[in-house]
Design a protein around this motif. Structure first.
Motif, PDB file in Angstrom:
ATOM      1  N   LEU A  20       7.795   8.670   2.525  1.00 53.50           N
ATOM      2  CA  LEU A  20       6.907   8.518   3.924  1.00 53.50           C
ATOM      3  C   LEU A  20       7.209   7.008   4.570  1.00 53.50           C
ATOM      4  CD1 LEU A  20       6.029  11.386   3.384  1.00 53.50           C
ATOM      5  CD2 LEU A  20       3.954  10.667   4.585  1.00 53.50           C
ATOM      6  N   LEU A  21       7.101   6.139   3.783  1.00 57.36           N
ATOM      7  CA  LEU A  21       7.215   4.700   4.170  1.00 57.36           C
ATOM      8  C   LEU A  21       8.613   4.585   4.647  1.00 57.36           C
ATOM      9  CD1 LEU A  21       4.856   2.950   1.692  1.00 57.36           C
ATOM     10  CD2 LEU A  21       4.320   3.211   4.210  1.00 57.36           C
ATOM     11  N   ARG A  22       9.595   4.959   3.868  1.00 58.08           N
ATOM     12  CA  ARG A  22      10.912   4.847   4.138  1.00 58.08           C
ATOM     13  C   ARG A  22      11.317   5.102   5.678  1.00 58.08           C
ATOM     14  NH1 ARG A  22      12.234   5.592  -1.299  1.00 58.08           N
ATOM     15  NH2 ARG A  22      13.317   3.858  -2.071  1.00 58.08           N
ATOM     16  N   ARG A  23      10.733   6.442   6.040  1.00 57.95           N
ATOM     17  CA  ARG A  23      10.989   7.064   7.155  1.00 57.95           C
ATOM     18  C   ARG A  23      10.036   6.507   8.430  1.00 57.95           C
ATOM     19  NH1 ARG A  23      14.892  10.161   9.341  1.00 57.95           N
ATOM     20  NH2 ARG A  23      15.080  11.190   7.365  1.00 57.95           N
ATOM     21  N   TYR A  24       8.847   6.304   8.211  1.00 54.25           N
ATOM     22  CA  TYR A  24       7.982   6.343   9.214  1.00 54.25           C
ATOM     23  C   TYR A  24       7.508   4.617   9.315  1.00 54.25           C
ATOM     24  CZ  TYR A  24       7.878  11.156   9.313  1.00 54.25           C
ATOM     25  OH  TYR A  24       8.370  12.669   9.287  1.00 54.25           O
ATOM     26  N   ASP A  25       7.462   3.930   8.199  1.00 55.75           N
ATOM     27  CA  ASP A  25       7.021   2.638   8.420  1.00 55.75           C
ATOM     28  C   ASP A  25       5.702   2.511   8.810  1.00 55.75           C
ATOM     29  OD1 ASP A  25       7.658  -0.087   7.928  1.00 55.75           O
ATOM     30  OD2 ASP A  25       8.123  -0.288   9.789  1.00 55.75           O
ATOM     31  N   ASP A  26       4.523   3.182   8.391  1.00 56.28           N
ATOM     32  CA  ASP A  26       3.297   3.063   8.700  1.00 56.28           C
ATOM     33  C   ASP A  26       2.330   3.351   7.486  1.00 56.28           C
ATOM     34  OD1 ASP A  26       0.689   3.480   9.799  1.00 56.28           O
ATOM     35  OD2 ASP A  26       1.154   4.141  11.660  1.00 56.28           O
ATOM     36  N   PHE A  27       1.880   2.221   6.943  1.00 53.80           N
ATOM     37  CA  PHE A  27       1.376   2.516   5.639  1.00 53.80           C
ATOM     38  C   PHE A  27      -0.206   3.149   5.690  1.00 53.80           C
ATOM     39  CE2 PHE A  27      -1.052   1.456   1.781  1.00 53.80           C
ATOM     40  CZ  PHE A  27      -0.011   1.261   0.861  1.00 53.80           C
ATOM     41  N   ALA A  28      -0.998   2.807   6.600  1.00 51.42           N
ATOM     42  CA  ALA A  28      -1.990   3.692   6.531  1.00 51.42           C
ATOM     43  C   ALA A  28      -2.099   5.080   6.830  1.00 51.42           C
ATOM     44  CB  ALA A  28      -3.047   2.847   7.792  1.00 51.42           C
ATOM     45  N   GLY A 124      -3.956   5.057  -7.960  1.00 46.91           N
ATOM     46  CA  GLY A 124      -4.650   6.323  -7.851  1.00 46.91           C
ATOM     47  C   GLY A 124      -6.242   6.224  -8.004  1.00 46.91           C
ATOM     48  N   LEU A 125      -6.642   4.917  -8.242  1.00 51.56           N
ATOM     49  CA  LEU A 125      -8.152   4.517  -8.412  1.00 51.56           C
ATOM     50  C   LEU A 125      -9.089   4.872  -7.140  1.00 51.56           C
ATOM     51  CD1 LEU A 125      -6.991   3.375 -11.048  1.00 51.56           C
ATOM     52  CD2 LEU A 125      -8.952   1.438 -10.876  1.00 51.56           C
ATOM     53  N   THR A 126      -9.914   5.387  -7.249  1.00 50.44           N
ATOM     54  CA  THR A 126     -11.084   5.396  -6.129  1.00 50.44           C
ATOM     55  C   THR A 126     -11.416   4.218  -5.748  1.00 50.44           C
ATOM     56  OG1 THR A 126     -13.106   5.645  -7.507  1.00 50.44           O
ATOM     57  CG2 THR A 126     -11.666   7.660  -7.207  1.00 50.44           C
ATOM     58  N   THR A 127     -12.038   4.049  -4.690  1.00 50.32           N
ATOM     59  CA  THR A 127     -12.458   2.818  -3.884  1.00 50.32           C
ATOM     60  C   THR A 127     -13.806   2.142  -4.767  1.00 50.32           C
ATOM     61  OG1 THR A 127     -12.064   3.221  -1.722  1.00 50.32           O
ATOM     62  CG2 THR A 127     -13.557   1.638  -1.934  1.00 50.32           C
ATOM     63  N   ILE A 145      -9.752  -2.681   1.876  1.00 44.67           N
ATOM     64  CA  ILE A 145      -8.727  -1.993   1.572  1.00 44.67           C
ATOM     65  C   ILE A 145      -8.203  -1.568   2.935  1.00 44.67           C
ATOM     66  CG2 ILE A 145      -8.157   0.268   1.022  1.00 44.67           C
ATOM     67  CD1 ILE A 145      -9.545   0.074  -1.327  1.00 44.67           C
ATOM     68  N   THR A 146      -9.108  -1.331   3.874  1.00 48.97           N
ATOM     69  CA  THR A 146      -8.739  -0.934   5.140  1.00 48.97           C
ATOM     70  C   THR A 146      -7.927  -2.165   6.028  1.00 48.97           C
ATOM     71  OG1 THR A 146     -10.733   0.518   5.527  1.00 48.97           O
ATOM     72  CG2 THR A 146      -9.691  -0.188   7.414  1.00 48.97           C
ATOM     73  N   ARG A 147      -8.324  -3.409   5.944  1.00 51.50           N
ATOM     74  CA  ARG A 147      -7.606  -4.282   6.691  1.00 51.50           C
ATOM     75  C   ARG A 147      -6.490  -4.686   6.051  1.00 51.50           C
ATOM     76  NH1 ARG A 147     -13.252  -6.738   6.379  1.00 51.50           N
ATOM     77  NH2 ARG A 147     -12.594  -7.702   4.322  1.00 51.50           N
TER      78      ARG A 147
END
Length: 403
Positions: A20-28, A124-127, A145-147
């Motif tokens: 998805l990152l290759r295609r859309y370039d939006d990490f969040a 794959g760890l939880t917050t 993580i959000t920032r």
């Protein structure tokens, strides 16, 4: 079947995110879409059966979620008009996990934020698990993580392996991420099981892959040796009921001698090359433990010296705590208890169950069973790990019966 699906989803998540990152370039947005796809798979596959091409199925579902997101965001109108019928990303043949690992450890991010983001996306760890590794509140880690996601988005970093110069600047963070993933797998911070082999095995796999790319880097080799020498003891760390068995009581015939030999050979070849780093020192520490035929034959003076070297490299309070244990084994528990009094002033570890567990152990060594039982009780109340809680509770109860 459920366990097989869970293992597969953990393995495939970074690959789907990479596509998805290759295609859309939006990490969040891409990570949110992948999480939606994983949830859908966890709900549907046990009921309907696993698809023939799980990765393709996940990428297709995640891509649909991604397009839904793009259409719902006013800020994305121009991009949607340019790609009104965006096809699903192609299913990649290669393993994107290392690419994702280096991407998350981008220099635009502070090291702690980069590591936290990578633990989420790759490990794959939880917050909550990440917060526990950093000894900070879960809410604080969630904000970091959000920032970090937003900075990755704004930086415009391409999804590819970094150049050699870029790789050098990110390597410290990458190694620390792999180290934390392994640690959470080796001793889970919470839950019913002491260990999560899926995490520790993935950390070893990724570190092997990194070592193949950077065979001459001493800290990469040191980290791989550390993982192998530590993981070699995995099968002996729990009993039939999943109960914790401390190092001194483990059946050493159950240790993986092939892993120990590989780890010892690796660190033996690495140490003379230098420069010396903390993963190499930790590997050497574990080699000393693994090469002792019995607990009584452990070379504690050598371990104390190695922990002294390690303390000079890092201010990690857990290292100071382990140094205190080695100090007690060489110089007696009374002097080591004084070290713990000083360490208790460190807010990062003051309320951690391991500080109280070590204090209990040292008090027990000193013969003060009443105080030791109370320290075990406090330690048990401060861990979210069920096996650790049970072990500490039983130790304290046994001492209460023989004050």
């Amino acid at each position: 079947m459920t366990e097989t699906i869970e293992d597969l989803l953990r393995t495939e998540a970074p690959q789907v995110l990479g596509a998805l990152l290759r295609r859309y370039d939006d990490f969040a947005a891409a990570e949110d879409a992948v999480q939606d796809a994983l949830i859908a798979a966890a709900e549907q596959w046990p009921r309907d059966g696993m698809p023939d091409y799980p990765r393709g199925w996940l990428i297709q579902v995640a891509s649909r979620r991604m397009l839904d997101h793009l259409r719902s965001e006013q800020a994305r109108r121009r991009r949607e008009e340019q790609h009104p019928h965006e096809p699903s990303p192609e299913v990649p043949d290669q393993d994107d996990t290392l690419v994702l690992l280096f991407m998350c450890c981008h220099p635009a991010l502070k090291p702690t934020a980069a590591i936290a983001l990578t633990l989420r996306a790759v490990g794959g760890l939880t917050t909550a698990e990440i917060a526990a590794a950093y000894l900070i509140p879960e809410g604080t880690m969630a904000q970091r993580i959000t920032r970090a996601k937003l900075k990755i988005k704004d930086s415009g970093v391409p999804f590819r392996l970094p150049t050699p110069a870029e790789r050098e600047s990110r390597l410290v963070a990458v190694l620390h991420v792999l180290y934390l993933i392994f640690n959470e797998g080796y001793t889970s911070s919470a839950g019913p099981d002491l260990q999560r082999h899926d995490l520790s095995a993935e950390a070893i796999r990724l570190t092997r892959a990194l070592h193949a790319v950077l065979p001459d880097d001493p800290e990469v080799a040191g980290l791989l040796a550390l993982m192998l020498l530590t993981d070699a003891r995995r099968d002996a760390r729990t009993g039939e009921a999943g109960e914790l068995i401390p190092l001194t009581d483990q059946d050493r015939t159950r240790w993986d001698q092939a892993q120990i030999a590989e780890g010892v050979d690796l660190i033996t070849a690495t140490l003379p090359r230098g420069p010396l780093g903390q993963y190499q020192v930790q590997a050497a520490i574990n080699a000393v433990h693994d090469e002792a035929a019995t607990a009584d034959e452990t070379d504690w003076p050598q371990l104390l010296a190695l922990y002294g070297v390690l303390r000079g490299m890092t201010d990690n309070p857990m290292v100071a705590l382990n140094h205190a244990v080695a100090f007690a084994m060489v110089h007696g528990p009374a002097a080591a208890l004084d070290l713990l009094t000083t360490l208790a002033a460190d807010k990062r570890i003051a309320n951690h169950h391991r500080l109280h567990a070590v204090r209990a152990h040292l008090l027990e060594m000193a013969g003060d069973n009443t105080a030791a039982a109370e320290a075990y009780r406090i330690a048990a109340g401060r861990t979210a790990s069920v096996p650790e809680n049970r072990y500490l509770t039983l130790r304290g109860a046994r001492l209460n019966q023989h004050p």
